[in-house]
Motif scaffolding. Structure first.
Motif, PDB file in Angstrom:
ATOM      1  N   GLY A   1      11.704 183.330  -1.644  1.00  0.00           N
ATOM      2  CA  GLY A   1      11.356 183.636   0.269  1.00  0.00           C
ATOM      3  C   GLY A   1      12.845 183.152   0.976  1.00  0.00           C
ATOM      4  N   ILE A   2      13.740 182.805  -0.161  1.00  0.00           N
ATOM      5  CA  ILE A   2      15.322 182.609   0.730  1.00  0.00           C
ATOM      6  C   ILE A   2      16.079 183.790   1.251  1.00  0.00           C
ATOM      7  CG2 ILE A   2      17.018 181.327   0.528  1.00  0.00           C
ATOM      8  CD1 ILE A   2      15.195 178.865  -0.048  1.00  0.00           C
ATOM      9  N   THR A   3      16.869 183.771   1.623  1.00  0.00           N
ATOM     10  CA  THR A   3      18.087 185.532   1.982  1.00  0.00           C
ATOM     11  C   THR A   3      19.454 184.258   2.183  1.00  0.00           C
ATOM     12  OG1 THR A   3      16.620 187.039   2.088  1.00  0.00           O
ATOM     13  CG2 THR A   3      18.625 187.663   2.340  1.00  0.00           C
ATOM     14  N   GLY A   4      19.767 184.896   1.182  1.00  0.00           N
ATOM     15  CA  GLY A   4      21.118 184.384   1.555  1.00  0.00           C
ATOM     16  C   GLY A   4      22.334 185.164   2.035  1.00  0.00           C
ATOM     17  N   VAL A   5      23.157 185.118   2.864  1.00  0.00           N
ATOM     18  CA  VAL A   5      24.627 185.765   3.362  1.00  0.00           C
ATOM     19  C   VAL A   5      25.626 186.045   3.002  1.00  0.00           C
ATOM     20  CG1 VAL A   5      25.037 186.882   5.768  1.00  0.00           C
ATOM     21  CG2 VAL A   5      22.703 185.587   5.642  1.00  0.00           C
TER      22      VAL A   5
ATOM     23  N   LEU B   1      29.011 187.540  -3.144  1.00  0.00           N
ATOM     24  CA  LEU B   1      27.825 186.992  -3.679  1.00  0.00           C
ATOM     25  C   LEU B   1      27.619 185.270  -3.948  1.00  0.00           C
ATOM     26  CD1 LEU B   1      27.279 189.448  -6.583  1.00  0.00           C
ATOM     27  CD2 LEU B   1      26.259 188.969  -4.703  1.00  0.00           C
ATOM     28  N   ASP B   2      29.027 185.040  -4.138  1.00  0.00           N
ATOM     29  CA  ASP B   2      29.093 183.455  -4.275  1.00  0.00           C
ATOM     30  C   ASP B   2      29.149 182.892  -3.069  1.00  0.00           C
ATOM     31  OD1 ASP B   2      30.482 180.885  -5.267  1.00  0.00           O
ATOM     32  OD2 ASP B   2      31.514 181.591  -3.583  1.00  0.00           O
ATOM     33  N   THR B   3      29.149 182.959  -2.143  1.00  0.00           N
ATOM     34  CA  THR B   3      29.315 182.594   0.072  1.00  0.00           C
ATOM     35  C   THR B   3      27.569 182.775  -0.310  1.00  0.00           C
ATOM     36  OG1 THR B   3      31.314 183.321   0.291  1.00  0.00           O
ATOM     37  CG2 THR B   3      29.373 182.820   2.427  1.00  0.00           C
ATOM     38  N   ALA B   4      27.043 183.870  -0.539  1.00  0.00           N
ATOM     39  CA  ALA B   4      25.176 184.042  -0.304  1.00  0.00           C
ATOM     40  C   ALA B   4      24.334 183.163  -1.673  1.00  0.00           C
ATOM     41  CB  ALA B   4      24.762 185.128  -1.030  1.00  0.00           C
ATOM     42  N   LEU B   5      25.322 183.354  -2.859  1.00  0.00           N
ATOM     43  CA  LEU B   5      24.319 181.871  -3.414  1.00  0.00           C
ATOM     44  C   LEU B   5      24.528 180.485  -2.752  1.00  0.00           C
ATOM     45  CD1 LEU B   5      25.465 183.217  -6.950  1.00  0.00           C
ATOM     46  CD2 LEU B   5      23.571 183.372  -5.676  1.00  0.00           C
ATOM     47  N   TRP B   6      25.574 179.776  -2.554  1.00  0.00           N
ATOM     48  CA  TRP B   6      26.017 178.055  -1.266  1.00  0.00           C
ATOM     49  C   TRP B   6      24.899 178.876   0.063  1.00  0.00           C
ATOM     50  CZ3 TRP B   6      27.678 174.200  -3.473  1.00  0.00           C
ATOM     51  CH2 TRP B   6      28.540 174.744  -4.175  1.00  0.00           C
ATOM     52  N   ASP B   7      24.959 180.090   0.706  1.00  0.00           N
ATOM     53  CA  ASP B   7      23.823 180.480   1.583  1.00  0.00           C
ATOM     54  C   ASP B   7      22.338 179.824   1.218  1.00  0.00           C
ATOM     55  OD1 ASP B   7      23.119 180.388   4.195  1.00  0.00           O
ATOM     56  OD2 ASP B   7      22.401 182.687   3.853  1.00  0.00           O
ATOM     57  N   ILE B   8      22.194 180.413   0.139  1.00  0.00           N
ATOM     58  CA  ILE B   8      20.766 179.920  -0.689  1.00  0.00           C
ATOM     59  C   ILE B   8      20.885 178.478  -0.780  1.00  0.00           C
ATOM     60  CG2 ILE B   8      19.360 180.071  -2.446  1.00  0.00           C
ATOM     61  CD1 ILE B   8      20.827 183.161  -2.397  1.00  0.00           C
TER      62      ILE B   8
ATOM     63  N   ALA C   1      17.979 176.104   0.978  1.00  0.00           N
ATOM     64  CA  ALA C   1      16.726 175.106   0.095  1.00  0.00           C
ATOM     65  C   ALA C   1      16.880 173.927  -0.070  1.00  0.00           C
ATOM     66  CB  ALA C   1      17.252 175.226  -1.263  1.00  0.00           C
ATOM     67  N   ALA C   2      18.225 173.089  -0.108  1.00  0.00           N
ATOM     68  CA  ALA C   2      17.984 171.474   0.676  1.00  0.00           C
ATOM     69  C   ALA C   2      17.814 171.618   2.288  1.00  0.00           C
ATOM     70  CB  ALA C   2      19.141 171.219   0.559  1.00  0.00           C
ATOM     71  N   GLY C   3      17.467 172.472   2.546  1.00  0.00           N
ATOM     72  CA  GLY C   3      17.207 172.697   4.327  1.00  0.00           C
ATOM     73  C   GLY C   3      18.310 171.907   5.253  1.00  0.00           C
ATOM     74  N   GLU C   4      19.575 172.250   4.771  1.00  0.00           N
ATOM     75  CA  GLU C   4      20.910 171.739   5.473  1.00  0.00           C
ATOM     76  C   GLU C   4      21.483 172.361   5.201  1.00  0.00           C
ATOM     77  OE1 GLU C   4      21.376 168.428   6.228  1.00  0.00           O
ATOM     78  OE2 GLU C   4      20.142 166.923   4.606  1.00  0.00           O
ATOM     79  N   PRO C   5      22.956 172.189   6.791  1.00  0.00           N
ATOM     80  CA  PRO C   5      23.698 173.027   6.863  1.00  0.00           C
ATOM     81  C   PRO C   5      25.195 172.718   5.443  1.00  0.00           C
ATOM     82  CG  PRO C   5      24.495 170.911   8.195  1.00  0.00           C
ATOM     83  CD  PRO C   5      22.564 171.268   7.654  1.00  0.00           C
ATOM     84  N   LEU C   6      24.807 173.715   4.663  1.00  0.00           N
ATOM     85  CA  LEU C   6      26.840 174.081   4.097  1.00  0.00           C
ATOM     86  C   LEU C   6      27.725 173.009   4.392  1.00  0.00           C
ATOM     87  CD1 LEU C   6      27.193 175.251   1.115  1.00  0.00           C
ATOM     88  CD2 LEU C   6      28.788 176.853   2.661  1.00  0.00           C
ATOM     89  N   TRP C   7      27.768 172.948   5.363  1.00  0.00           N
ATOM     90  CA  TRP C   7      28.704 171.517   5.671  1.00  0.00           C
ATOM     91  C   TRP C   7      28.738 170.507   5.211  1.00  0.00           C
ATOM     92  CZ3 TRP C   7      28.533 167.094   9.030  1.00  0.00           C
ATOM     93  CH2 TRP C   7      27.854 167.759   9.871  1.00  0.00           C
TER      94      TRP C   7
ATOM     95  N   LEU D   1      24.961 178.911   6.200  1.00  0.00           N
ATOM     96  CA  LEU D   1      25.937 178.786   6.899  1.00  0.00           C
ATOM     97  C   LEU D   1      25.515 179.203   7.904  1.00  0.00           C
ATOM     98  CD1 LEU D   1      27.118 182.686   4.827  1.00  0.00           C
ATOM     99  CD2 LEU D   1      28.071 179.687   5.140  1.00  0.00           C
ATOM    100  N   GLY D   2      24.707 179.376   8.787  1.00  0.00           N
ATOM    101  CA  GLY D   2      24.865 179.663   9.786  1.00  0.00           C
ATOM    102  C   GLY D   2      24.609 180.905  10.026  1.00  0.00           C
ATOM    103  N   VAL D   3      24.299 182.097   9.960  1.00  0.00           N
ATOM    104  CA  VAL D   3      24.662 183.193   9.758  1.00  0.00           C
ATOM    105  C   VAL D   3      23.190 184.135   9.770  1.00  0.00           C
ATOM    106  CG1 VAL D   3      25.805 185.712   9.195  1.00  0.00           C
ATOM    107  CG2 VAL D   3      27.179 183.712   8.821  1.00  0.00           C
ATOM    108  N   GLU D   4      22.754 184.781  11.467  1.00  0.00           N
ATOM    109  CA  GLU D   4      21.695 185.205  11.365  1.00  0.00           C
ATOM    110  C   GLU D   4      22.010 186.711  11.778  1.00  0.00           C
ATOM    111  OE1 GLU D   4      18.411 184.283  11.778  1.00  0.00           O
ATOM    112  OE2 GLU D   4      19.219 182.006  11.434  1.00  0.00           O
ATOM    113  N   VAL D   5      21.309 187.608  10.640  1.00  0.00           N
ATOM    114  CA  VAL D   5      21.568 189.141  10.480  1.00  0.00           C
ATOM    115  C   VAL D   5      20.386 190.047  10.495  1.00  0.00           C
ATOM    116  CG1 VAL D   5      22.497 190.599   8.696  1.00  0.00           C
ATOM    117  CG2 VAL D   5      22.975 188.446   8.304  1.00  0.00           C
ATOM    118  N   ASP D   6      21.144 190.609  12.285  1.00  0.00           N
ATOM    119  CA  ASP D   6      19.666 191.468  12.462  1.00  0.00           C
ATOM    120  C   ASP D   6      20.219 192.773  12.155  1.00  0.00           C
ATOM    121  OD1 ASP D   6      18.074 193.184  14.090  1.00  0.00           O
ATOM    122  OD2 ASP D   6      19.011 192.298  16.384  1.00  0.00           O
TER     123      ASP D   6
END
Length: 411
Positions: free
Chosen positions: A43-47, A97-104, A108-114, A342-347
Motif C-alpha cells: 500500500g506504499i506508493t513511491g513518487v 523510477l529510482d527516485t520513487a524506489l528511494w521514496d518507498i 517503509a522505514a517511517g523516516e524522511p529520506l534525508w 521525499l515529502g512529496v504529496e501528489v493530488d
C-alpha cells in the motif's frame, strides 16, 4: 514488500514570466513536470519526478521486486536498457523510477529520506537561478529581490549572447543581493548552456572578470569536451562547472582525469543513486558537488548525506500544479521537513482537472540548440538590438544600467 505496477502523470509549473537561456525561451513560462508513481503490495506508493517515456522498456527490471533493494534495482534497470540506457529519456526514466524506489524505502522505514541516507542537517545551502535571460532590468531586479528576501546571497544568471549585456545584468543582481545582505558580497555565477567555443569562452569571461568576481562559469563549451573545458579553466579565474547533462559515471571520468571541471554537477532528473555515485566520484577527486534541477527535492535529501555538497540550485519558489513539497526556503537554504520519504504529496485529481496550456512547438525553447551556437561573429544582441536573430533566440529590450541610463545614451 513487492512492486506491483507503476503509473505516470504529467503536470506543469507556471513561472508567471518567460523562462529560458542562450538556446531559447519559453515565452509563456510554462514547463512540464512529469511524475512517476510506483505502487507496492504494502500500500506504499513511491513518487519520482522525471521522464517516463521509456517506462514500458525499463519497468520490467523492477516489476515484482522488493523496492527496498534500491542500489541493486538501479543496476538492473541500467542492464535492462544498456543499449540506450545512458542517455536522454531512457536514463531519465531510470532516474525517476529510482527516485520513487528511494521514496518507498524511506516511507517503509517511517523516516524522511534525508535521515535514512545518513544526513544530519536538514538545511541545504541554496543559490538562486531564475532562468532569466528574457527578463528586462526591472523584472530581473524584482525576481532576485524575492530570492534575496528568502536569504539567498548567491545567484546564477543565464547569459552568453552579449558581453556587455551580461556584465550589466550581473552587476544589477550583485547590487540587489549586496543591498539585501547589508554590504555582504554575493556569489555570482554565469550559465552559458554550451553556447560558446573555447576561445569565445575565454574572451567573454576574461572581459567580465575585469569588473566582476565570478564564482563559476557553467557549461561554457560542450558538455563532453574535456580538453575544451580544461582550456577554458586555465584561461579564466572563475571555476568551471558542468555535469548536469552527463548521464553515467563513464561520462564524468574523462573530465575529471583532465582536470576539466572545478564544480561537479548532477541533475535531479537522473535520480538519487546517480547523484550519490557522482558525489562519491567527485569526492575522490577532492571536488565539490552541486545538484541541478527545477524540482530537485530528491537530491536535496541526498545532498545532506554527502561530504562534498556545495550548494543546490533553487529555480522557483512555486510548486507545480497538484504537487506539494515538505520543505521551505529560509536563510538562504532549503529546509527539509520530517515527512516520511521525499515529502512529496501528489493530488492526482487536481492534476487531472487542471487546464493544461498548449505545449510549445518542438523547435522552440531552451532544449533546442540554435543552428549558429558556437559560430557567431557578432553578438546575438548588440546593446539590446539583435545583430542576427534566429528562431528560438530571445530578443530582449534595450538594457538599462544600474543608474537607469540606457547604453545608447551613455557618452
Amino acid at each position: 514488500m513487492r512492486i506491483t505496477g507503476y503509473r505516470t502523470l504529467t503536470t506543469f509549473l507556471d513561472w508567471g514570466r518567460p523562462v529560458g537561456d542562450a538556446n531559447g525561451v519559453l515565452t509563456d513560462g510554462i514547463t512540464p513536470v512529469p511524475v512517476v508513481l510506483v505502487d507496492t503490495d504494502a500500500g506504499i506508493t513511491g513518487v519520482g519526478l522525471g521522464p517516463h517515456a521509456a517506462g514500458e522498456a525499463v519497468f520490467p527490471a523492477v516489476d515484482g521486486e522488493d523496492p527496498r533493494c534500491v542500489g541493486a534495482l538501479y543496476d538492473r534497470m541500467l542492464r535492462q536498457a544498456f543499449k540506450a540506457g545512458h542517455g536522454g529519456t531512457v536514463f531519465g526514466t531510470i532516474g525517476a523510477l529510482d527516485t520513487a524506489l528511494w521514496d518507498i524505502k524511506a516511507k517503509a522505514a517511517g523516516e524522511p529520506l534525508w535521515r535514512l541516507l545518513g544526513g544530519r542537517d536538514r538545511r541545504v545551502p541554496a543559490y538562486a537561478s531564475g532562468l532569466d535571460i528574457a527578463l528586462g532590468d526591472d523584472d530581473l531586479a524584482t525576481v532576485y529581490q524575492v530570492y534575496a528576501e528568502h536569504g539567498l546571497r548567491a545567484a546564477k544568471l543565464k547569459g552568453g549572447l552579449d558581453i556587455e549585456r551580461d556584465r550589466d545584468r550581473l552587476a544589477l543582481v550583485r547590487e540587489v543581493l549586496t543591498r539585501a545582505g547589508r554590504g555582504m558580497r554575493p556569489a555570482l555565477m554565469l550559465d552559458v548552456n554550451e553556447n560558446w567555443t573555447r576561445k569565445q569562452a575565454v574572451r567573454h569571461v576574461r572581459e567580465l572578470e575585469q569588473t566582476l568576481d565570478l564564482t563559476w562559469v557553467e557549461e561554457p563549451v560542450r558538455r563532453w569536451d574535456a580538453e575544451g573545458l580544461a582550456a577554458v579553466g586555465r584561461g579564466i579565474r572563475a571555476s568551471v562547472a558542468s555535469g548536469e547533462n552527463l548521464t553515467g559515471l563513464e561520462q564524468y571520468r574523462p573530465l575529471l582525469a583532465q582536470g576539466a571541471v572545478d564544480i561537479v554537477q548532477a541533475a535531479a532528473v537522473w535520480g538519487v543513486t546517480h547523484f550519490l555515485r557522482v558525489a562519491a566520484l567527485a569526492h575522490a577527486h577532492d571536488l565539490p558537488v552541486s545538484p541541478i534541477g527545477g524540482s530537485p527535492i530528491a537530491l536535496l535529501h541526498a545532498a545532506t548525506a554527502v561530504p562534498n555538497h556545495l550548494a543546490s540550485e533553487l529555480q522557483n519558489l512555486r510548486e507545480p500544479v497538484g504537487l506539494s513539497f515538505d520543505l521551505r526556503v529560509e536563510g538562504g537554504a532549503f529546509v527539509l521537513g520530517d515527512s516520511a520519504g521525499l515529502g512529496v504529496e501528489v493530488d492526482e485529481e487536481a492534476i487531472a482537472v487542471a487546464v493544461r496550456p498548449e505545449p510549445p512547438a518542438a523547435c522552440e525553447g531552451p532544449d533546442v540548440r540554435p543552428e549558429y551556437a558556437g559560430r557567431r561573429l557578432l553578438a546575438v544582441e548588440d546593446r539590446g538590438r539583435p545583430a542576427t536573430h534566429h528562431p528560438g533566440l530571445p530578443v530582449l529590450p534595450p538594457p538599462q544600467h544600474l543608474d537607469g541610463v540606457p547604453h545608447d545614451a551613455r557618452p
